[in-house]
Scaffold this motif. Structure first.
Motif, PDB file in Angstrom:
ATOM      1  N   HIS A   1       0.850  -1.154   0.091  1.00 36.09           N
ATOM      2  CA  HIS A   1      -0.113   0.034   0.164  1.00 36.09           C
ATOM      3  C   HIS A   1       0.663   1.306  -0.045  1.00 36.09           C
ATOM      4  O   HIS A   1       0.555   2.225  -0.739  1.00 36.09           O
ATOM      5  N   SER A   2       1.892   1.329   0.734  1.00 37.95           N
ATOM      6  CA  SER A   2       2.744   2.465   0.822  1.00 37.95           C
ATOM      7  C   SER A   2       3.436   2.522  -0.630  1.00 37.95           C
ATOM      8  O   SER A   2       3.797   3.831  -1.017  1.00 37.95           O
ATOM      9  N   GLU A   3       3.904   1.518  -1.463  1.00 38.22           N
ATOM     10  CA  GLU A   3       4.309   1.821  -2.607  1.00 38.22           C
ATOM     11  C   GLU A   3       3.425   2.354  -3.615  1.00 38.22           C
ATOM     12  O   GLU A   3       3.597   3.051  -4.432  1.00 38.22           O
ATOM     13  N   LEU A   4       1.939   1.602  -3.326  1.00 42.12           N
ATOM     14  CA  LEU A   4       0.823   2.249  -4.339  1.00 42.12           C
ATOM     15  C   LEU A   4       0.635   3.631  -3.929  1.00 42.12           C
ATOM     16  O   LEU A   4       0.515   4.651  -5.168  1.00 42.12           O
ATOM     17  N   VAL A   5       0.661   4.266  -2.828  1.00 38.96           N
ATOM     18  CA  VAL A   5       0.572   5.567  -2.527  1.00 38.96           C
ATOM     19  C   VAL A   5       1.536   6.398  -3.254  1.00 38.96           C
ATOM     20  O   VAL A   5       1.389   7.588  -3.858  1.00 38.96           O
ATOM     21  N   ALA A   6       2.928   5.995  -3.182  1.00 37.18           N
ATOM     22  CA  ALA A   6       4.044   6.734  -3.670  1.00 37.18           C
ATOM     23  C   ALA A   6       3.610   6.718  -5.159  1.00 37.18           C
ATOM     24  O   ALA A   6       4.032   7.722  -5.641  1.00 37.18           O
ATOM     25  N   TYR A   7       3.432   5.562  -5.742  1.00 36.68           N
ATOM     26  CA  TYR A   7       3.169   5.642  -7.015  1.00 36.68           C
ATOM     27  C   TYR A   7       2.177   6.407  -7.751  1.00 36.68           C
ATOM     28  O   TYR A   7       2.443   7.449  -8.605  1.00 36.68           O
TER      29      TYR A   7
ATOM     30  N   ASP B   1       1.788  14.064  -9.517  1.00 38.41           N
ATOM     31  CA  ASP B   1       2.706  15.275  -9.658  1.00 38.41           C
ATOM     32  C   ASP B   1       3.116  15.546 -10.786  1.00 38.41           C
ATOM     33  O   ASP B   1       3.215  16.544 -11.319  1.00 38.41           O
ATOM     34  N   HIS B   2       3.408  14.242 -11.710  1.00 39.61           N
ATOM     35  CA  HIS B   2       3.882  14.378 -13.039  1.00 39.61           C
ATOM     36  C   HIS B   2       2.781  14.920 -13.881  1.00 39.61           C
ATOM     37  O   HIS B   2       3.042  15.607 -14.724  1.00 39.61           O
TER      38      HIS B   2
ATOM     39  N   SER C   1       2.106  23.721 -13.640  1.00 41.52           N
ATOM     40  CA  SER C   1       1.718  24.128 -12.552  1.00 41.52           C
ATOM     41  C   SER C   1       2.538  23.069 -11.467  1.00 41.52           C
ATOM     42  O   SER C   1       2.718  21.848 -11.880  1.00 41.52           O
ATOM     43  N   ASP C   2       2.983  23.753 -10.255  1.00 41.31           N
ATOM     44  CA  ASP C   2       3.259  22.480  -9.304  1.00 41.31           C
ATOM     45  C   ASP C   2       2.040  22.052  -8.227  1.00 41.31           C
ATOM     46  O   ASP C   2       2.331  21.035  -7.658  1.00 41.31           O
TER      47      ASP C   2
END
Length: 143
Positions: free
Chosen positions: A108-114, A120-121, A129-130
């Motif tokens: 789940h932490s990997e999924l959230v980071a992805y 963001d991209h 925009s940022d």
């Protein structure tokens, strides 16, 4: 109740004693102790199953959690009128936490980071925009 690791260490020591026992009496005593420890280890591993309810943050987390449960031969279920993000399982808590939940938290932490990196991209490329919300001001009502 002793931890399973402690019982396993004692079992190894008793097996070594049984293997090198000089007399028949020593081997018989070590064998009896082995039987008692094996029984305790079996009882410790047969912890009572309890019903655990998990409220997960989103549908993606539910899908990962259910897939991991099924991978480890745990049958997830949901009661009528429960939310789609609620999953219930009947398991031995310690074993479940060490296997399924540990793997779930990692995935789940990997999924959230992805997802975070992807969003963001997309914001940076498509919207130029940022997406930073630090400079947002409260609206002035009545002025």
């Amino acid at each position: 109740m002793e931890r399973q690791e402690d019982i396993r260490v004692k079992l190894e020591k008793l097996e070594a004693l049984f293997a090198r026992g000089a007399t028949e009496g020593e081997r018989a005593a070590a064998g009896a102790a082995l039987d008692r420890l094996n029984t305790r280890l079996h009882e410790a591993s047969q912890e009572a199953e309890v019903e655990l309810k998990y409220s997960l943050p989103d549908a993606w987390a539910v899908r990962i959690f259910v897939a991991l449960c099924r991978k480890h031969d745990v049958k997830p279920y949901r009661y009528p009128r429960q939310r789609r993000t609620t999953v219930t399982v009947r398991v031995q808590p310690i074993e479940f936490e060490q296997t399924v939940l540990a793997e779930f938290h990692t995935l789940h932490s990997e999924l959230v980071a992805y997802f975070r990196d992807t969003v963001d991209h997309l914001i940076a490329d498509a919207m130029k925009s940022d997406g930073d919300d630090k400079d947002l001001e409260r609206p002035q009502i009545g002025r």
